[in-house]
Design a protein around this motif. Structure first.
Motif, PDB file in Angstrom:
ATOM      1  N   THR A  92      13.040  20.027 -27.280  1.00  0.00           N
ATOM      2  CA  THR A  92      12.434  21.359 -27.186  1.00  0.00           C
ATOM      3  C   THR A  92      11.294  21.501 -28.180  1.00  0.00           C
ATOM      4  OG1 THR A  92      14.574  22.244 -26.537  1.00  0.00           O
ATOM      5  CG2 THR A  92      12.929  23.814 -27.271  1.00  0.00           C
ATOM      6  N   LEU A  93      11.500  21.034 -29.393  1.00  0.00           N
ATOM      7  CA  LEU A  93      10.446  21.134 -30.399  1.00  0.00           C
ATOM      8  C   LEU A  93       9.256  20.247 -30.050  1.00  0.00           C
ATOM      9  CD1 LEU A  93      12.609  21.272 -33.628  1.00  0.00           C
ATOM     10  CD2 LEU A  93      11.502  23.151 -32.435  1.00  0.00           C
ATOM     11  N   ASN A  94       9.509  19.086 -29.464  1.00  0.00           N
ATOM     12  CA  ASN A  94       8.406  18.225 -29.040  1.00  0.00           C
ATOM     13  C   ASN A  94       7.602  18.872 -27.925  1.00  0.00           C
ATOM     14  OD1 ASN A  94       8.978  16.246 -30.888  1.00  0.00           O
ATOM     15  ND2 ASN A  94      10.154  14.999 -29.468  1.00  0.00           N
ATOM     16  N   SER A  95       8.271  19.534 -26.988  1.00  0.00           N
ATOM     17  CA  SER A  95       7.528  20.194 -25.912  1.00  0.00           C
ATOM     18  C   SER A  95       6.738  21.378 -26.451  1.00  0.00           C
ATOM     19  CB  SER A  95       8.472  20.636 -24.797  1.00  0.00           C
ATOM     20  OG  SER A  95       9.292  21.695 -25.224  1.00  0.00           O
ATOM     21  N   MET A  96       7.239  22.039 -27.479  1.00  0.00           N
ATOM     22  CA  MET A  96       6.477  23.132 -28.081  1.00  0.00           C
ATOM     23  C   MET A  96       5.247  22.607 -28.807  1.00  0.00           C
ATOM     24  SD  MET A  96       9.175  25.861 -29.618  1.00  0.00           S
ATOM     25  CE  MET A  96       7.869  26.889 -30.268  1.00  0.00           C
ATOM     26  N   ALA A  97       5.340  21.405 -29.370  1.00  0.00           N
ATOM     27  CA  ALA A  97       4.214  20.852 -30.123  1.00  0.00           C
ATOM     28  C   ALA A  97       3.029  20.539 -29.231  1.00  0.00           C
ATOM     29  CB  ALA A  97       4.663  19.595 -30.869  1.00  0.00           C
ATOM     30  N   VAL A  98       3.266  20.153 -27.991  1.00  0.00           N
ATOM     31  CA  VAL A  98       2.162  19.783 -27.104  1.00  0.00           C
ATOM     32  C   VAL A  98       1.827  20.881 -26.096  1.00  0.00           C
ATOM     33  CG1 VAL A  98       2.640  17.332 -27.326  1.00  0.00           C
ATOM     34  CG2 VAL A  98       3.669  18.605 -25.462  1.00  0.00           C
ATOM     35  N   MET A  99       2.488  22.009 -26.189  1.00  0.00           N
ATOM     36  CA  MET A  99       2.257  23.094 -25.247  1.00  0.00           C
ATOM     37  C   MET A  99       0.816  23.583 -25.355  1.00  0.00           C
ATOM     38  SD  MET A  99       3.743  24.886 -22.918  1.00  0.00           S
ATOM     39  CE  MET A  99       5.384  24.360 -23.256  1.00  0.00           C
ATOM     40  N   GLY A 100       0.104  23.547 -24.256  1.00  0.00           N
ATOM     41  CA  GLY A 100      -1.268  24.016 -24.223  1.00  0.00           C
ATOM     42  C   GLY A 100      -2.289  22.961 -24.584  1.00  0.00           C
ATOM     43  N   LEU A 101      -1.869  21.905 -25.291  1.00  0.00           N
ATOM     44  CA  LEU A 101      -2.805  20.841 -25.641  1.00  0.00           C
ATOM     45  C   LEU A 101      -2.833  19.758 -24.576  1.00  0.00           C
ATOM     46  CD1 LEU A 101      -1.950  20.403 -29.418  1.00  0.00           C
ATOM     47  CD2 LEU A 101      -3.910  21.584 -28.437  1.00  0.00           C
ATOM     48  N   VAL A 102      -1.664  19.354 -24.121  1.00  0.00           N
ATOM     49  CA  VAL A 102      -1.566  18.280 -23.145  1.00  0.00           C
ATOM     50  C   VAL A 102      -1.459  18.841 -21.734  1.00  0.00           C
ATOM     51  CG1 VAL A 102      -0.191  16.293 -22.433  1.00  0.00           C
ATOM     52  CG2 VAL A 102      -0.513  16.769 -24.849  1.00  0.00           C
ATOM     53  N   PHE A 103      -0.693  19.895 -21.565  1.00  0.00           N
ATOM     54  CA  PHE A 103      -0.536  20.480 -20.234  1.00  0.00           C
ATOM     55  C   PHE A 103      -0.468  21.992 -20.360  1.00  0.00           C
ATOM     56  CE2 PHE A 103       3.765  20.154 -21.748  1.00  0.00           C
ATOM     57  CZ  PHE A 103       4.419  21.233 -21.219  1.00  0.00           C
ATOM     58  N   ILE A 104      -0.859  22.657 -19.281  1.00  0.00           N
ATOM     59  CA  ILE A 104      -0.746  24.110 -19.218  1.00  0.00           C
ATOM     60  C   ILE A 104       0.451  24.415 -18.323  1.00  0.00           C
ATOM     61  CG2 ILE A 104      -1.861  26.246 -18.502  1.00  0.00           C
ATOM     62  CD1 ILE A 104      -4.534  24.911 -19.008  1.00  0.00           C
ATOM     63  N   PRO A 105       1.439  25.139 -18.833  1.00  0.00           N
ATOM     64  CA  PRO A 105       2.649  25.411 -18.060  1.00  0.00           C
ATOM     65  C   PRO A 105       2.372  26.221 -16.800  1.00  0.00           C
ATOM     66  CG  PRO A 105       2.924  25.969 -20.362  1.00  0.00           C
ATOM     67  CD  PRO A 105       1.496  25.670 -20.172  1.00  0.00           C
ATOM     68  N   GLY A 106       3.295  26.177 -15.869  1.00  0.00           N
ATOM     69  CA  GLY A 106       3.130  26.812 -14.570  1.00  0.00           C
ATOM     70  C   GLY A 106       2.935  28.307 -14.639  1.00  0.00           C
ATOM     71  N   GLN A 119       3.260  32.974 -22.602  1.00  0.00           N
ATOM     72  CA  GLN A 119       3.791  31.609 -22.645  1.00  0.00           C
ATOM     73  C   GLN A 119       4.432  31.317 -23.997  1.00  0.00           C
ATOM     74  OE1 GLN A 119       3.980  29.563 -19.996  1.00  0.00           O
ATOM     75  NE2 GLN A 119       5.319  28.419 -21.359  1.00  0.00           N
ATOM     76  N   ILE A 120       3.836  31.787 -25.073  1.00  0.00           N
ATOM     77  CA  ILE A 120       4.425  31.595 -26.400  1.00  0.00           C
ATOM     78  C   ILE A 120       5.763  32.319 -26.490  1.00  0.00           C
ATOM     79  CG2 ILE A 120       4.144  32.199 -28.838  1.00  0.00           C
ATOM     80  CD1 ILE A 120       1.141  31.619 -28.470  1.00  0.00           C
ATOM     81  N   LEU A 121       5.827  33.524 -25.933  1.00  0.00           N
ATOM     82  CA  LEU A 121       7.076  34.280 -25.936  1.00  0.00           C
ATOM     83  C   LEU A 121       8.165  33.531 -25.169  1.00  0.00           C
ATOM     84  CD1 LEU A 121       8.599  36.953 -26.579  1.00  0.00           C
ATOM     85  CD2 LEU A 121       7.805  37.750 -24.356  1.00  0.00           C
ATOM     86  N   ILE A 122       7.817  33.001 -24.002  1.00  0.00           N
ATOM     87  CA  ILE A 122       8.790  32.250 -23.204  1.00  0.00           C
ATOM     88  C   ILE A 122       9.266  31.006 -23.960  1.00  0.00           C
ATOM     89  CG2 ILE A 122       9.074  30.885 -21.093  1.00  0.00           C
ATOM     90  CD1 ILE A 122       9.197  33.886 -20.648  1.00  0.00           C
ATOM     91  N   MET A 123       8.354  30.286 -24.588  1.00  0.00           N
ATOM     92  CA  MET A 123       8.747  29.075 -25.313  1.00  0.00           C
ATOM     93  C   MET A 123       9.636  29.410 -26.507  1.00  0.00           C
ATOM     94  SD  MET A 123       8.034  26.422 -23.768  1.00  0.00           S
ATOM     95  CE  MET A 123       8.551  25.305 -25.034  1.00  0.00           C
ATOM     96  N   TYR A 124       9.360  30.506 -27.211  1.00  0.00           N
ATOM     97  CA  TYR A 124      10.229  30.910 -28.307  1.00  0.00           C
ATOM     98  C   TYR A 124      11.622  31.277 -27.797  1.00  0.00           C
ATOM     99  CZ  TYR A 124       6.570  30.920 -31.850  1.00  0.00           C
ATOM    100  OH  TYR A 124       5.593  30.553 -32.723  1.00  0.00           O
ATOM    101  N   LEU A 125      11.684  31.965 -26.664  1.00  0.00           N
ATOM    102  CA  LEU A 125      12.988  32.320 -26.108  1.00  0.00           C
ATOM    103  C   LEU A 125      13.767  31.082 -25.674  1.00  0.00           C
ATOM    104  CD1 LEU A 125      12.078  35.514 -24.061  1.00  0.00           C
ATOM    105  CD2 LEU A 125      13.340  35.384 -26.207  1.00  0.00           C
ATOM    106  N   VAL A 126      13.083  30.099 -25.099  1.00  0.00           N
ATOM    107  CA  VAL A 126      13.743  28.849 -24.712  1.00  0.00           C
ATOM    108  C   VAL A 126      14.266  28.126 -25.956  1.00  0.00           C
ATOM    109  CG1 VAL A 126      13.311  26.545 -23.777  1.00  0.00           C
ATOM    110  CG2 VAL A 126      12.523  28.552 -22.539  1.00  0.00           C
ATOM    111  N   THR A 127      13.464  28.114 -27.014  1.00  0.00           N
ATOM    112  CA  THR A 127      13.867  27.447 -28.251  1.00  0.00           C
ATOM    113  C   THR A 127      15.062  28.153 -28.894  1.00  0.00           C
ATOM    114  OG1 THR A 127      11.595  26.754 -28.600  1.00  0.00           O
ATOM    115  CG2 THR A 127      13.053  26.643 -30.495  1.00  0.00           C
ATOM    116  N   VAL A 128      15.041  29.463 -28.922  1.00  0.00           N
ATOM    117  CA  VAL A 128      16.151  30.216 -29.508  1.00  0.00           C
ATOM    118  C   VAL A 128      17.432  29.994 -28.711  1.00  0.00           C
ATOM    119  CG1 VAL A 128      17.024  32.558 -29.897  1.00  0.00           C
ATOM    120  CG2 VAL A 128      14.758  31.939 -30.678  1.00  0.00           C
TER     121      VAL A 128
END
Length: 135
Positions: free
Chosen positions: A26-40, A59-68
């Motif tokens: 999860t933390l690795n996917s957050m690190a590349v979010m927006g740099l390597v791919f743009i989520p759906g 998108q940041i809100l969704i990723m934080y909720l997934v991480t939590v």
């Protein structure tokens, strides 16, 4: 446990390592979010006419909720596992509750996958044959 530590102190390094390993993807996917791919969801908002700033905020809100949720579930599972293998009143490890890994589980999973694919192919062949003979 034999050196005078409570069960919580003794199991803390193992708990930290397990939670860290559980959160690594999860933390690795957050690190590349927006740099390597743009989520759906963000792509859909951008194509729908939303501003990039607002799409990024969602998108940041969704990723934080997934991480939590990942952090809470990993902590709950590791804590339940710790309670299952530790006799808390006596601060003792219950060895009878720890099972040794079965030899060759990867082979079993691979065979199950192959059998599933073969069964699916046979079912598709039968469905196609019935469809053709029905005409």
């Amino acid at each position: 446990l034999c050196r005078g530590a409570s069960w919580r102190e003794a199991i803390l390094p193992s708990v930290k390592a397990a939670i860290s390993k559980a959160l690594t993807p999860t933390l690795n996917s957050m690190a590349v979010m927006g740099l390597v791919f743009i989520p759906g969801m963000m792509t859909g908002q951008l194509l729908g006419g939303q501003s990039p700033l607002e799409a990024g905020i969602y998108q940041i809100l969704i990723m934080y909720l997934v991480t939590v949720s990942g952090c809470l579930s990993a902590t709950a599972v590791v804590t339940m596992g710790a309670y299952a293998v530790i006799d808390t009143p006596n601060h003792a490890l219950r060895r009878e509750r720890i099972k040794k890994p079965i030899q060759g589980p990867k082979r079993d999973v691979l065979l199950a996958l192959i059998y599933g694919i073969v069964d699916l192919a046979f079912a598709a062949f039968d469905a196609a044959r019935k469809f053709i003979t029905a005409r």
